[in-house]
Motif scaffolding. Structure first.
Motif, PDB file in Angstrom:
ATOM      1  N   GLY A  49     -12.220  20.078 -43.261  1.00 39.88           N
ATOM      2  CA  GLY A  49     -11.360  19.009 -42.763  1.00 39.88           C
ATOM      3  C   GLY A  49     -12.091  17.936 -41.982  1.00 39.88           C
ATOM      4  O   GLY A  49     -11.508  17.302 -41.104  1.00 39.88           O
ATOM      5  N   LEU A  50     -13.365  17.695 -42.310  1.00 39.05           N
ATOM      6  CA  LEU A  50     -14.119  16.677 -41.588  1.00 39.05           C
ATOM      7  C   LEU A  50     -13.425  15.319 -41.693  1.00 39.05           C
ATOM      8  O   LEU A  50     -12.986  14.911 -42.760  1.00 39.05           O
ATOM      9  N   ARG A  51     -13.332  14.655 -40.567  1.00 40.05           N
ATOM     10  CA  ARG A  51     -12.865  13.269 -40.511  1.00 40.05           C
ATOM     11  C   ARG A  51     -13.717  12.582 -39.460  1.00 40.05           C
ATOM     12  O   ARG A  51     -13.767  13.015 -38.308  1.00 40.05           O
ATOM     13  N   SER A  52     -14.397  11.520 -39.876  1.00 39.99           N
ATOM     14  CA  SER A  52     -15.334  10.846 -39.003  1.00 39.99           C
ATOM     15  C   SER A  52     -15.233   9.342 -39.200  1.00 39.99           C
ATOM     16  O   SER A  52     -15.107   8.859 -40.326  1.00 39.99           O
ATOM     17  N   ASP A  53     -15.285   8.598 -38.093  1.00 43.94           N
ATOM     18  CA  ASP A  53     -15.412   7.148 -38.165  1.00 43.94           C
ATOM     19  C   ASP A  53     -16.884   6.820 -38.001  1.00 43.94           C
ATOM     20  O   ASP A  53     -17.552   7.365 -37.102  1.00 43.94           O
ATOM     21  N   ILE A  54     -17.401   5.935 -38.871  1.00 44.55           N
ATOM     22  CA  ILE A  54     -18.814   5.588 -38.806  1.00 44.55           C
ATOM     23  C   ILE A  54     -18.990   4.076 -38.780  1.00 44.55           C
ATOM     24  O   ILE A  54     -18.123   3.325 -39.217  1.00 44.55           O
ATOM     25  N   ALA A  55     -20.131   3.682 -38.252  1.00 43.75           N
ATOM     26  CA  ALA A  55     -20.568   2.285 -38.310  1.00 43.75           C
ATOM     27  C   ALA A  55     -22.038   2.301 -38.700  1.00 43.75           C
ATOM     28  O   ALA A  55     -22.825   3.084 -38.157  1.00 43.75           O
ATOM     29  N   MET A  56     -22.395   1.474 -39.656  1.00 49.03           N
ATOM     30  CA  MET A  56     -23.787   1.341 -40.061  1.00 49.03           C
ATOM     31  C   MET A  56     -24.313   0.047 -39.462  1.00 49.03           C
ATOM     32  O   MET A  56     -23.691  -1.015 -39.600  1.00 49.03           O
ATOM     33  N   LEU A  57     -25.436   0.145 -38.755  1.00 47.25           N
ATOM     34  CA  LEU A  57     -26.058  -1.013 -38.129  1.00 47.25           C
ATOM     35  C   LEU A  57     -27.464  -1.187 -38.689  1.00 47.25           C
ATOM     36  O   LEU A  57     -28.114  -0.200 -39.048  1.00 47.25           O
ATOM     37  N   ARG A  58     -27.929  -2.438 -38.756  1.00 49.21           N
ATOM     38  CA  ARG A  58     -29.274  -2.694 -39.276  1.00 49.21           C
ATOM     39  C   ARG A  58     -30.045  -3.576 -38.293  1.00 49.21           C
ATOM     40  O   ARG A  58     -29.459  -4.331 -37.520  1.00 49.21           O
ATOM     41  N   THR A  59     -31.345  -3.455 -38.373  1.00 47.31           N
ATOM     42  CA  THR A  59     -32.209  -4.322 -37.572  1.00 47.31           C
ATOM     43  C   THR A  59     -32.141  -5.740 -38.148  1.00 47.31           C
ATOM     44  O   THR A  59     -31.810  -5.916 -39.325  1.00 47.31           O
ATOM     45  N   PRO A  60     -32.446  -6.746 -37.341  1.00 44.02           N
ATOM     46  CA  PRO A  60     -32.343  -8.128 -37.832  1.00 44.02           C
ATOM     47  C   PRO A  60     -33.178  -8.407 -39.085  1.00 44.02           C
ATOM     48  O   PRO A  60     -32.776  -9.204 -39.918  1.00 44.02           O
ATOM     49  N   ASP A  61     -34.318  -7.721 -39.233  1.00 37.62           N
ATOM     50  CA  ASP A  61     -35.146  -7.959 -40.409  1.00 37.62           C
ATOM     51  C   ASP A  61     -34.727  -7.103 -41.604  1.00 37.62           C
ATOM     52  O   ASP A  61     -35.296  -7.208 -42.687  1.00 37.62           O
ATOM     53  N   GLY A  62     -33.715  -6.234 -41.406  1.00 37.62           N
ATOM     54  CA  GLY A  62     -33.199  -5.409 -42.493  1.00 37.62           C
ATOM     55  C   GLY A  62     -34.036  -4.194 -42.830  1.00 37.62           C
ATOM     56  O   GLY A  62     -33.723  -3.457 -43.766  1.00 37.62           O
ATOM     57  N   SER A  63     -35.092  -3.921 -42.070  1.00 35.12           N
ATOM     58  CA  SER A  63     -35.990  -2.817 -42.411  1.00 35.12           C
ATOM     59  C   SER A  63     -35.537  -1.461 -41.882  1.00 35.12           C
ATOM     60  O   SER A  63     -36.045  -0.432 -42.314  1.00 35.12           O
ATOM     61  N   GLY A  64     -34.603  -1.435 -40.952  1.00 35.92           N
ATOM     62  CA  GLY A  64     -34.161  -0.175 -40.375  1.00 35.92           C
ATOM     63  C   GLY A  64     -32.664  -0.141 -40.192  1.00 35.92           C
ATOM     64  O   GLY A  64     -32.030  -1.174 -39.945  1.00 35.92           O
ATOM     65  N   ARG A  65     -32.092   1.067 -40.337  1.00 34.41           N
ATOM     66  CA  ARG A  65     -30.645   1.214 -40.160  1.00 34.41           C
ATOM     67  C   ARG A  65     -30.344   2.461 -39.333  1.00 34.41           C
ATOM     68  O   ARG A  65     -31.053   3.455 -39.397  1.00 34.41           O
TER      69      ARG A  65
END
Length: 145
Positions: A49-65
Motif C-alpha cells: 500500500g505504498l503511497r508517496s508524494d515526490i518532487a524531482m529537482l535538478r541542478t541548474p546545469d542539468g547534470s544532477g538530480r
C-alpha cells in the motif's frame, strides 16, 4: 552492459514542502512532482500500500538530480539518523557553489545548520557541511580559481 551514469539521489523527508524550499534556496530547480502508488511501487519497495508524494529537482546545469519523497503510507515511527558526518551510512550529497558564505546563510533560513566549520584546503577550495532536511548532510564546495 554495465553502469552508464548516476540518475539521481533519493532522500526521504518528513516535510516535502520544507525540503523543496531548502534545495531551491540552494539553487536547484523543481523538474516535476507526482504521487507514487500502485502494485509496481509496492513490489519495488517491498511495502504494501505504498503511497508517496515526490518532487524531482535538478541542478541548474542539468547534470544532477535529487528525488525528494515523503511517505504517506505506510507511516513509520523511525526517525532519520542525526549522527556525525563520520558515521557509516549517513547520507551526504555535495554541490559546487559560488558565494559559499551567502549560500550557507540562505540555507540557515530554511533550517540548515553548519556542521563544523567552513575550511580552506590549500589554494584550491573552501568546503563546509550543512545539515539539511531529514538529517542529510549537504557538502558545499567553492573552488578558488
Amino acid at each position: 552492459m554495465g553502469l552508464l551514469r548516476l540518475d539521481h539521489t533519493g532522500i526521504v523527508v518528513e516535510d516535502l514542502e520544507a525540503a523543496i524550499a531548502f534545495f531551491t534556496e540552494l539553487g536547484m530547480e523543481v523538474e516535476g512532482r507526482a504521487t507514487v502508488e500502485g502494485e509496481w511501487a509496492d513490489r519495488l519497495t517491498a511495502l504494501d500500500g505504498l503511497r508517496s508524494d515526490i518532487a524531482m529537482l535538478r541542478t541548474p546545469d542539468g547534470s544532477g538530480r535529487i528525488e525528494l519523497s515523503t511517505i504517506l503510507h505506510p507511516r513509520t515511527t523511525a526517525r532519520a539518523p542525526w549522527e556525525p558526518v563520520s558515521t557509516p551510512g549517513i547520507p551526504r550529497v555535495t554541490f559546487v557553489v559560488e558565494g559559499l558564505d551567502g549560500v550557507i546563510e540562505g540555507l540557515r533560513a530554511h533550517g540548515g545548520r553548519l556542521e563544523g566549520e567552513v575550511v580552506r584546503y590549500e589554494d584550491a577550495l573552501r568546503y563546509g557541511y550543512v545539515r539539511g532536511p531529514a538529517g542529510v548532510i549537504v557538502g558545499l564546495v567553492e573552488y578558488l580559481h
